[in-house]
Design an enzyme around this catalytic site. Structure first.
Site, PDB file in Angstrom:
ATOM      1  N   ASP A   1      18.388  -9.727  14.770  1.00 15.50           N
ATOM      2  CA  ASP A   1      19.448  -9.258  15.661  1.00 15.50           C
ATOM      3  C   ASP A   1      20.787  -9.937  15.409  1.00 15.50           C
ATOM      4  O   ASP A   1      21.757  -9.662  16.107  1.00 15.50           O
ATOM      5  CB  ASP A   1      19.035  -9.464  17.128  1.00 15.50           C
ATOM      6  CG  ASP A   1      17.892  -8.539  17.519  1.00 15.50           C
ATOM      7  OD1 ASP A   1      17.842  -7.396  17.021  1.00 15.50           O
ATOM      8  OD2 ASP A   1      17.037  -8.967  18.313  1.00 15.50           O
TER       9      ASP A   1
ATOM     10  N   ASP B   1       9.334  -9.256  23.423  1.00 18.52           N
ATOM     11  CA  ASP B   1      10.629  -8.626  23.211  1.00 18.52           C
ATOM     12  C   ASP B   1      11.328  -8.432  24.556  1.00 18.52           C
ATOM     13  O   ASP B   1      10.694  -8.078  25.555  1.00 18.52           O
ATOM     14  CB  ASP B   1      10.405  -7.268  22.528  1.00 18.52           C
ATOM     15  CG  ASP B   1      11.705  -6.549  22.229  1.00 18.52           C
ATOM     16  OD1 ASP B   1      12.516  -7.105  21.470  1.00 18.52           O
ATOM     17  OD2 ASP B   1      11.907  -5.431  22.775  1.00 18.52           O
TER      18      ASP B   1
ATOM     19  N   ASP C   1       1.824   1.694  17.041  1.00 22.55           N
ATOM     20  CA  ASP C   1       2.288   3.035  16.680  1.00 22.55           C
ATOM     21  C   ASP C   1       3.643   3.327  17.313  1.00 22.55           C
ATOM     22  O   ASP C   1       3.795   3.246  18.532  1.00 22.55           O
ATOM     23  CB  ASP C   1       1.236   4.057  17.157  1.00 22.55           C
ATOM     24  CG  ASP C   1       1.554   5.467  16.696  1.00 22.55           C
ATOM     25  OD1 ASP C   1       2.349   5.623  15.746  1.00 22.55           O
ATOM     26  OD2 ASP C   1       1.001   6.412  17.300  1.00 22.55           O
TER      27      ASP C   1
ATOM     28  N   ARG D   1      18.423  -6.675   7.940  1.00 22.20           N
ATOM     29  CA  ARG D   1      16.989  -6.382   7.741  1.00 22.20           C
ATOM     30  C   ARG D   1      16.782  -5.947   6.291  1.00 22.20           C
ATOM     31  O   ARG D   1      16.271  -4.876   5.982  1.00 22.20           O
ATOM     32  CB  ARG D   1      16.544  -5.287   8.717  1.00 22.20           C
ATOM     33  CG  ARG D   1      16.557  -5.761  10.183  1.00 22.20           C
ATOM     34  CD  ARG D   1      17.382  -4.872  11.070  1.00 22.20           C
ATOM     35  NE  ARG D   1      17.458  -5.405  12.450  1.00 22.20           N
ATOM     36  CZ  ARG D   1      17.134  -4.703  13.528  1.00 22.20           C
ATOM     37  NH1 ARG D   1      16.709  -3.466  13.417  1.00 22.20           N
ATOM     38  NH2 ARG D   1      17.243  -5.238  14.723  1.00 22.20           N
TER      39      ARG D   1
ATOM     40  N   ASN E   1       8.740  -3.790  27.565  1.00 25.50           N
ATOM     41  CA  ASN E   1       9.818  -3.286  28.413  1.00 25.50           C
ATOM     42  C   ASN E   1       9.951  -1.766  28.382  1.00 25.50           C
ATOM     43  O   ASN E   1      10.366  -1.161  29.362  1.00 25.50           O
ATOM     44  CB  ASN E   1      11.154  -3.907  27.981  1.00 25.50           C
ATOM     45  CG  ASN E   1      12.323  -3.367  28.780  1.00 25.50           C
ATOM     46  OD1 ASN E   1      12.399  -3.582  29.985  1.00 25.50           O
ATOM     47  ND2 ASN E   1      13.220  -2.622  28.124  1.00 25.50           N
ATOM     48  N   HIS E   2       9.610  -1.173  27.240  1.00 32.53           N
ATOM     49  CA  HIS E   2       9.967   0.231  27.051  1.00 32.53           C
ATOM     50  C   HIS E   2       9.042   0.891  26.041  1.00 32.53           C
ATOM     51  O   HIS E   2       8.303   0.217  25.322  1.00 32.53           O
ATOM     52  CB  HIS E   2      11.411   0.329  26.548  1.00 32.53           C
ATOM     53  CG  HIS E   2      11.676  -0.545  25.353  1.00 32.53           C
ATOM     54  ND1 HIS E   2      12.228  -1.805  25.462  1.00 32.53           N
ATOM     55  CD2 HIS E   2      11.429  -0.386  24.036  1.00 32.53           C
ATOM     56  CE1 HIS E   2      12.330  -2.360  24.267  1.00 32.53           C
ATOM     57  NE2 HIS E   2      11.841  -1.526  23.374  1.00 32.53           N
TER      58      HIS E   2
ATOM     59  N   GLU F   1      12.089 -13.359  24.268  1.00 36.00           N
ATOM     60  CA  GLU F   1      13.482 -13.194  23.847  1.00 36.00           C
ATOM     61  C   GLU F   1      14.363 -13.108  25.085  1.00 36.00           C
ATOM     62  O   GLU F   1      14.623 -12.019  25.582  1.00 36.00           O
ATOM     63  CB  GLU F   1      13.607 -11.916  23.009  1.00 36.00           C
ATOM     64  CG  GLU F   1      15.009 -11.661  22.516  1.00 36.00           C
ATOM     65  CD  GLU F   1      15.311 -10.184  22.317  1.00 36.00           C
ATOM     66  OE1 GLU F   1      16.281  -9.888  21.628  1.00 36.00           O
ATOM     67  OE2 GLU F   1      14.581  -9.329  22.875  1.00 36.00           O
TER      68      GLU F   1
ATOM     69  N   ASP G   1       0.862  -1.183   0.000  1.00 33.59           N
ATOM     70  CA  ASP G   1       0.000   0.000   0.000  1.00 33.59           C
ATOM     71  C   ASP G   1       0.898   1.234   0.000  1.00 33.59           C
ATOM     72  O   ASP G   1       1.469   1.607   1.030  1.00 33.59           O
ATOM     73  CB  ASP G   1      -0.892  -0.015   1.258  1.00 33.59           C
ATOM     74  CG  ASP G   1      -1.757   1.228   1.368  1.00 33.59           C
ATOM     75  OD1 ASP G   1      -1.721   2.083   0.443  1.00 33.59           O
ATOM     76  OD2 ASP G   1      -2.467   1.354   2.388  1.00 33.59           O
TER      77      ASP G   1
END
Ligand code: NOJ
Ligand code: NOJ
Length: 716
Positions: A352, A253, A104, A403, A167-168, A281, A51
């Protein structure tokens, strides 16, 4: 008969068949039995641009690079793109996708040390866990593209695993300074946090320190305080929302950086709302100081983990040409420690790690490594693009050069076809790959032959990783019944046929044969079960009312029964391979669960932990617990299974507790909501000696919702 339009009877039959297939498909998708799945890991931004209207959305303009030269910007991949490639994935035999965090993310550029713009294209810098990222869905941050992907994936029999990062939020040193929003409403930021929804500690420097791991900051990422009531509820609402939009499972994660005890309540919240599967992880390497913590967590939290130790051994063996004994040893170490080893999630490559081809540009080795992962115990992951031999070796091929943009979609590469065969074998009627034991059968530095077995289902795998040398194999035994076997891969990797003769005690001799250089052979035997055989239970713990799936074969079509201990559970669905039941109201504890077919024949039992009640996080503090010497730890133990049922060992008691304010110790523990508990603290000394605190038991009533805390002093 008129061939154009169906007769009423044909029409009726078709309608019934369609209905039946819908019922079976729904059943299969709900069964949280991931052991027979093959997972394909996708970095959404780098997979396919389905898209173009969302390439450069207004609220985060300038983070898109159409030239795909800045590897730290968005390149256009999106949820619609994954949806458009589902048939490519289905053709490979993939049965589940794990997608990078879809929520988001940070809207602003944070320049790197050279002044080049960077963006949160990978998804690990959330700003609003309640909405979908505009680059992946639409500028409205709505759920349409997400819902469409899930519906299309489910229609194709593909489960969807969401990467969830509790976590964050996002970086604390630039951009939005960690700003967190709740469906568009500002909650707090690292530099604006009056209510303590974030931790404000330095970056983690000692990765062997349990307190730092959970409470310090990971790589400048604004660290969420899960024990804060607002964040506890926020994260649980967000993950259940993803589940209610159809997510079948979650990859957590940085699972070892989130408060460990809290995570038990996170998975429990999801299991309370419906079936799911979790893996985390827990990054580590062989010999890690916190290895014991990792398997205690995986065994008890309801959250399996990515098998980093087997990953390391696989990379050492296939990329660095170490001997197979390293891999064989690592698997047996892991299997001795993990209760649910068939739930470990295994992988060669990830976002990673440098792709294996960047470490050693030998396609055969990649195919051999992936063949190993697809047939060893545990749930295999294929990192996107490996099947196209994708790699970019800049800087050794590590992040971000691992990636890559997915550029080729060939369905004829050898690896695409090998994955198709082995994913099909795992998903199909042979239960040895999903549920079976693991036995080394023959090994030298270059050749590894191992067997998977579940009752009479057997898969024997042989790999020769040597570039030039073929090896004669003699003296091999197998549980395969006497017969001739051709390579299940159909010679894709030059696998020979073998002849198995009659032997005794499950050791049938194989006639001598030769494994060519760079070969993989898979020989298999699929049986028909004459009695029920149970291979899986999930989740592995839950309170009364939680729905649990048992999977295996030979359950029969007539509804039988499920016993938790000696108590009959309500059965909700029954097929010959999958049964769901509701956890009955029985005393909390560890039970054997027994499935019986409709004629009363019992299967093997499988372990399940009945919790006292839904879990909520409680912070326990004990002051002035002294003296302790290096290697001594304070643990909590108490009156319910969640508190260890008065256990006094490292594995049964709860802990170790944390002592950033020694001699005061604390630990966040998931405790049964609304329950009156008794507890005490114990010291487990380095040499194993247990010292109880004196006096009577402490008492506490866990709140019925939210978060709790209790603070006492060690009783002398
Ligand atoms: C581990 C993820 O896999 C990695 O890619 C990410 O950057 C960090 N966690 C932080 O979320
Ligand atoms: C045995 C311990 O010695 C005691 O201190 C503790 O209170 C009980 N277990 C639990 O009831």
């Amino acid at each position: 008969m008129n061939s154009g339009s169906p007769s009423p009877i044909q029409f009726f039959r078709q309608a019934v068949l369609t209905l039946l297939s819908i019922v079976f498909l729904a059943n299969a998708l709900n069964a949280q039995d991931f052991k027979k799945q093959t997972i394909y890991q996708i970095v959404t931004d780098r997979f396919f641009n389905g898209d173009t209207t969302n390439d450069n959305p207004a609220q985060s303009a300038g983070l898109f690079d159409a030239t795909q030269t800045n590897w730290h910007l968005y390149w256009g991949g999106d949820l619609a793109g994954i949806q458009q490639k589902l048939s490519y994935l289905q053709g490979m035999g993939v049965t589940a996708i794990w997608i990078s965090p879809p929520v988001d993310n940070l809207n602003l550029n944070i320049p790197d040390s050279n002044g080049n713009p960077t963006a949160s294209y990978h998804g690990y810098g959330a700003r609003d866990f309640m909405r979908i990222e505009e680059h992946f869905g639409s500028a409205a941050n709505d759920w349409t593209a997400f819902n469409n992907l899930i519906a299309a994936a489910h229609a194709d029999g593909i489960k969807v695993i969401i990467d969830f990062a509790p976590n964050h939020s996002n970086p604390d040193n630039g951009g939005e300074y960690g700003s967190l929003y709740n469906n568009g409403t500002f909650v707090a930021a690292c530099n604006n946090d009056p209510n303590g929804v974030f931790h404000h500690n330095p970056d983690i420097s000692n990765f062997d320190d349990r307190y730092q791991l959970q409470y310090y900051t990971l790589e400048d990422l604004c660290d969420l305080n899960q024990e804060n009531a607002t964040i506890d509820s926020y994260l649980k609402t967000a993950i259940v929302q993803l589940q209610s939009h159809g997510a079948d499972g979650f990859r957590i994660d940085a699972v070892k950086h989130v408060t460990w005890g809290w995570e038990y309540s996170m998975s429990n919240t999801v299991f309370t709302s419906g079936p799911s599967f979790f893996f985390g992880e827990w990054a580590q390497g062989p010999g890690d100081a916190l290895y014991h913590d990792s398997y205690k967590f995986a065994n008890k939290s309801g959250i399996s983990v990515l098998d980093f130790n087997v990953n390391q051994a696989v990379r050492d063996v296939f990329a660095s040409n170490n001997n197979f004994s390293e891999l064989d040893g690592e698997v047996s170490t892991e299997d001795g420690n993990f209760t649910w080893q068939n739930d470990l999630v295994t992988f060669v490559d990830s976002h990673d790690l440098a792709r294996l081809l960047s470490v050693n540009n030998d396609t055969n080795r990649l195919i051999e490594a992936q063949s190993y992962i697809l047939t060893t115990r545990g749930i295999p992951v294929v990192y996107y693009g490996d099947e196209q031999y994708l790699h970019n070796d800049t800087g050794g091929g590590t992040d971000p050069y691992n990636r890559n943009e997915m550029t080729a979609w060939s369905t004829t590469t050898t690896l695409y076809q090998v994955i198709n065969k082995l994913a099909g074998l795992r998903a199909g009627a042979n239960d040895a790959l999903g549920y079976g034991s693991y036995t080394q059968r023959w090994i030298n530095n270059d050749v590894y032959i191992y067997e998977r077995q579940f009752y009479n289902d057997v898969v024997l795998v042989a790999i020769n990783k040597n570039d030039t040398t073929s090896y004669p194999v003699s003296g091999l035994n197998t549980a395969l019944p006497a017969a001739n076997y051709t390579d299940y891969l159909g010679g894709l990797m030059s696998g020979p046929s073998i002849t198995v003769m009659n032997g005794t005690g499950g050791n049938n001799p194989v006639s001598s044969f030769t494994m060519p250089a760079h070969s993989v052979a898979v020989w298999q035997y699929t049986s028909t079960a004459s009695a029920p055989e149970v291979g899986s239970i999930g989740p592995t713990l839950g309170q009364a009312g939680v729905k649990v799936t048992i999977a295996g074969k030979g359950f029969g079509t007539g509804t039988g029964s499920v016993l938790v201990g000696s108590t009959a559970a309500t059965v909700n669905s029954w097929s010959s391979t999958s049964v769901t039941f509701t956890v009955p109201s029985v005393t909390n504890g560890v039970y054997n669960v027994t499935l019986k077919n409709s004629s009363g024949t019992a299967a093997n039992t499988i372990q399940f932990t009945v919790l006292t009640a839904k879990l909520i996080p409680v912070t326990f503090t004990v002051n002035n617990a002294t003296p302790t010497n290096t290697g001594d730890y304070i643990f909590l133990t108490g009156s319910t299974i969640e508190l260890g049922n008065w256990g006094t060992t490292w594995d049964t008691a709860i802990g170790p507790m944390l002592d950033p304010n020694y001699p005061n110790w604390f630990l966040n523990v998931s405790a049964p909501a609304g329950t009156a508990i008794q507890f005490k603290f114990i010291k487990i000394a380095a040499n194993g000696t247990v010292t109880w605190e004196n006096g009577s038991n402490h008492t506490y009533t866990v709140p019925s919702s939210g978060v709790g805390s209790v603070n006492v002093s060690w009783q002398y």
